[in-house]
Design an enzyme around this catalytic site. Structure first.
Site, short mmCIF file in Angstrom:
data_model
loop_
_atom_site.label_atom_id
_atom_site.label_comp_id
_atom_site.label_asym_id
_atom_site.label_seq_id
_atom_site.Cartn_x
_atom_site.Cartn_y
_atom_site.Cartn_z
N ILE A 44 -15.28 71.20 91.25
CA ILE A 44 -16.17 71.65 90.25
C ILE A 44 -14.91 72.02 89.00
O ILE A 44 -14.11 72.36 89.52
CB ILE A 44 -17.27 72.82 89.97
CG1 ILE A 44 -16.72 73.32 91.30
CG2 ILE A 44 -18.22 72.09 90.65
CD1 ILE A 44 -17.69 74.60 90.03
N CYS A 45 -14.88 71.77 87.63
CA CYS A 45 -14.93 71.83 86.11
C CYS A 45 -14.69 72.61 85.89
O CYS A 45 -15.15 73.17 84.73
CB CYS A 45 -14.52 70.70 85.73
SG CYS A 45 -13.00 70.11 84.23
N LEU A 46 -14.24 74.30 86.26
CA LEU A 46 -14.34 75.38 85.65
C LEU A 46 -12.34 75.51 85.60
O LEU A 46 -11.28 74.45 85.35
CB LEU A 46 -14.07 76.69 86.66
CG LEU A 46 -15.88 76.89 87.34
CD1 LEU A 46 -15.04 77.90 88.21
CD2 LEU A 46 -16.02 77.07 85.70
N HIS A 61 -7.73 72.21 86.32
CA HIS A 61 -6.73 72.20 84.77
C HIS A 61 -5.12 73.53 85.68
O HIS A 61 -5.91 74.16 85.27
CB HIS A 61 -7.03 72.54 84.15
CG HIS A 61 -8.54 71.83 83.24
ND1 HIS A 61 -9.00 71.45 82.19
CD2 HIS A 61 -9.69 71.70 83.90
CE1 HIS A 61 -9.53 70.65 81.86
NE2 HIS A 61 -10.25 70.60 82.58
N ILE A 121 -17.29 66.44 83.45
CA ILE A 121 -16.80 65.58 84.95
C ILE A 121 -17.43 66.73 85.81
O ILE A 121 -16.49 68.24 86.05
CB ILE A 121 -15.39 65.44 85.03
CG1 ILE A 121 -14.47 64.44 83.94
CG2 ILE A 121 -15.22 65.02 86.35
CD1 ILE A 121 -13.03 64.20 84.60
#
Lengths: 267, 268
Positions: free
Chosen positions: B92-94, B100, B129
Site C-alpha cells: 500500500i501507498c503511504l 516513495h 494506487i
C-alpha cells in the site's frame, strides 16, 4: 526520477498502473550497476588518474594539472547521494588514526552527541541504534595499536554496506541536529518558505539526498572539524576554486567537488 | 530464540530489527507487531481502527516486508483484512511505504509506520494506487466483520491487542510526523475538490463521486481495483441485502404479533 513517476501516476494512474514500478525498477537497475562497479570507498590513487576521465577535455585537464601541484592522491567514493557524508566521515577518522590525543578528543565529542538529538525529539530507539554502532566503530578503531592494521580496518568497515551506511546516517542526524539547534542562523540560507526542520526532514535526514554548502557547514560544526573543498568544474580559469568551511578554520579534511559528487584528496 | 542462531547478529540491520522486536513485544491498545518465527524480515501486525472513524472497533491485520537494506530502505506494508480503505494483498501507498522510497528516513521505525498507517486510514483515498473509496456504511460493516477475521499464521486477530495498555508516549517529532503524513493526503484531495466545486453544488458533487466509485467497481481490474477486493465488495453487498431482508421479516412478525394481540384485546 521517483518524483517523476509519482507525477505520472497522479495524472495517469488508471491506464498505466505499473508505470511507477517500472521507473523504480529501472532506477534500481542503475543503482545496482553503480554499486557493482564502484566500491563505497575506493583505494588511494594518484591524482593524475583524473586525466583518464578527461582525456579529451582541455578545460578539465588544465585544472587537473593545477590540482596536482597541491595534492598527490585522490580516494574516490561511490556516487550514491551519500558521498559527502561518507567521504567526510572516512577522511575525518582517517586523519585521527595514529594521533591518540586528537582521536580521544574527537571520541569525547562523539560520545556527548546523542543527548542533544534526543532532546530535539528524535526517536530514542533509533538514535540509540545508530549511535551505538557509530561508537562501536570508533572504539574498535581507537583500540588498534598497529597503524597499518587500523587503516585496513577503517577501509573494510566503510566498505561493508551495513556499517558504512550507519556511519552516514549518524552523521546525517548530527548535521540535522546542528541545523535545528542553530535554526536562527541557518534559516537565512534555506530557499523557499521551508522551515529548518522541514528542510532537515526532506534534504538532510533521508539517505541518498545530496549535500549542499549548508549541509557541509553544519556537519563541520557538529564534528568540530574544518573542511577544504576544491571545486572543479568547466568554469573559466585554469585553477580550481577553493573554500574553507566553516570560514576561518584551518581545514583538516580535503575534498574534491565535481558537480554532484565529492571525493577525498590527500596532500 | 531460534532467530538468533540464524542471523548474523553483528549486522547492524539485524541488530536493529531485534531491537524493534523487543520494543514492540508487548501489545498496546492500538498496535501489535512481531516477526515471524522463522523470518526476521517478515512481520505480522494488527492495528485497531482509529476511534471516531468508519474503522472504529475494527481490527486490521497485515504483513510487513522488510528489505535486506532496512532501515536504509522503507518497510512495505500489505493489509490482509478487508477494510474498504486499502486493497488487500497489495503493497500500500503511504508516503512512507516502498512506493516513495525517497521520503523514508532511517530514523523512523516499524512503530512509526504502524502509527502512520492508523493515522492515514480515515484520510480520503483520492485515487492513489492501492486505495479504495468504499462508502462509510460499507467500511463500518467491514469493521464489524473484522472482529472474527482469522490469520492462518497468527489466529484470531481481535485477541492480539491488549486492553488498557497504552503504548509509549509519542515524542513531539513523532506526532508531528504522523500528522504530516495525514496532511499530505488531504492536501492532494483539496487540490481536486475546489475544481469540482466550481462545476457542481455539494449534493451533485457527492453523487458524482459515488458514481465514480461505482464505475470503478464495474471496471474492476482496469481501474486498479483487484478482483480480490471486488469480490469482497460483492460479498458485502450480498450480506447487505441479506440484512435488509431479515429486517423486513422481523418487522412483519412484529406487525403480525401486535395485530393478534390487538384482535385478542378488542374482539375477544
Amino acid at each position: 526520477m521517483a518524483e517523476q513517476g509519482e507525477n505520472m501516476n497522479k495524472s495517469d494512474s488508471t491506464s498505466e498502473p505499473n508505470q511507477d514500478e517500472l521507473i523504480l525498477a529501472q532506477q534500481r537497475q542503475i543503482e545496482k550497476e553503480i554499486s557493482d562497479s564502484i566500491p563505497l570507498v575506493g583505494d588511494k590513487e594518484l591524482i593524475t588518474s583524473l586525466n583518464n576521465e578527461y582525456s579529451a577535455d582541455n578545460i578539465y585537464l588544465e585544472k587537473v594539472r593545477d590540482l596536482a601541484t597541491k595534492y598527490k592522491f585522490i580516494r574516490r567514493t561511490r556516487p550514491d547521494g551519500n558521498c559527502f557524508f561518507r567521504a567526510f566521515s572516512y577522511a575525518n577518522i582517517e586523519r585521527l588514526l595514529g594521533k591518540p590525543d586528537e582521536f580521544e578528543a574527537f571520541y569525547k565529542v562523539a560520545e556527548n552527541s546523542k543527548d542533544g538529538l534526543v532532546k530535539l525529539g528524535f526517536q530514542q530507539l533509533t538514535v540509540d541504534d545508530f549511535y551505538d554502532t557509530y561508537m562501536e566503530v570508533l572504539k574498535r578503531l581507537k583500540n588498534i595499536e598497529n597503524l597499518s592494521e587500523a587503516y585496513k580496518e577503517l577501509h573494510s568497515v566503510f566498505n561493508e554496506q551495513g556499517f558504512s551506511d550507519y556511519m552516514v546516517v549518524y552523521l546525517r542526524l548530527l548535521t540535522s541536529g546542528q541545523l535545528q539547534k542553530e535554526h536562527d542562523f541557518y534559516s537565512c540560507f534555506i530557499e523557499g518558505d521551508r522551515t529548518v526542520a522541514d528542510f532537515c526532514h526532506q534534504e538532510v535526514e533521508p539517505m541518498y539526498k545530496e549535500s549542499d554548502h549548508i549541509h557541509i557547514i553544519a556537519a563541520c560544526a557538529a564534528l568540530q572539524t574544518g573542511v577544504k573543498v576544491i571545486y572543479m568544474d568547466r568554469g573559466i580559469g585554469k585553477a580550481c576554486t577553493e573554500h574553507d568551511l566553516p570560514e576561518g578554520t584551518s581545514p583538516t579534511v580535503h575534498l574534491l567537488y565535481r558537480p554532484g559528487h565529492y571525493d577525498i584528496l590527500y596532500q | 530464540m531460534s532467530l538468533e542462531s540464524k542471523y548474523n547478529l553483528k549486522s547492524p540491520g539485524v541488530k536493529r530489527l531485534m531491537r524493534e522486536a523487543i520494543e514492540l513485544a508487548n501489545p498496546t491498545e492500538e498496535y501489535y507487531a512481531c516477526p515471524l518465527e522463522d523470518n526476521l524480515f517478515e512481520w505480522h501486525f494488527t492495528v485497531r481502527g482509529p476511534p471516531g472513524s468508519d474503522f472504529e472497533n475494527g481490527y486490521y491485520h497485515g504483513r510487513i516486508l522488510l528489505p535486506s537494506q532496512y532501515p536504509m530502505q522503507p518497510p512495505n506494508i500489505i493489509l490482509l483484512t478487508p477494510n474498504g480503505r486499502f486493497e488487500v494483498n497489495k503493497k500500500i501507498c503511504l508516503s512512507i511505504s516502498g512506493h516513495h522510497p525517497e521520503s523514508w528516513q532511517p530514523s523512523w521505525s516499524i512503530r512509526t509506520a504502524l502509527l502512520a498507517l492508523i493515522a492515514f486510514m480515515p484520510t480520503p483515498a483520492a485515487g492513489t494506487i492501492g486505495s479504495l473509496d468504499y462508502t462509510p456504511e460499507e467500511r463500518q460493516i467491514l469493521a464489524k466483520k473484522s472482529k472474527n477475521w482469522v490469520c492462518s499464521t497468527c489466529g484470531r486477530i481481535s485477541e492480539k491487542l491488549s486492553t488498557g495498555q497504552e503504548g509509549p508516549e509519542l515524542t513531539k517529532e513523532e506526532s508531528s510526523l504522523i500528522k504530516q503524513i495525514a496532511l499530505k493526503a488531504e492536501e492532494d484531495a483539496n487540490k481536486k475538490e475546489p475544481q469540482r466545486n466550481v462545476e457542481a453544488s455539494g449534493e451533485e458533487r457527492q453523487s458524482n463521486e459515488t458514481g465514480e466509485v461505482r464505475r470503478r467497481i464495474v471496471d474492476g481490474e482496469t481501474e486498479g481495483v483487484s478482483s480480490n477486493d471486488a469480490g469482497v465488495r460483492e460479498n458485502l453487498n450480498q450480506s447487505n441485502s441479506k440484512d435488509t431482508l431479515w429486517k423486513i421479516v422481523m418487522w412483519l412478525i412484529i406487525a403480525m404479533i401486535s395485530f393478534l394481540v390487538t384482535r385478542r384485546l378488542f374482539f375477544l
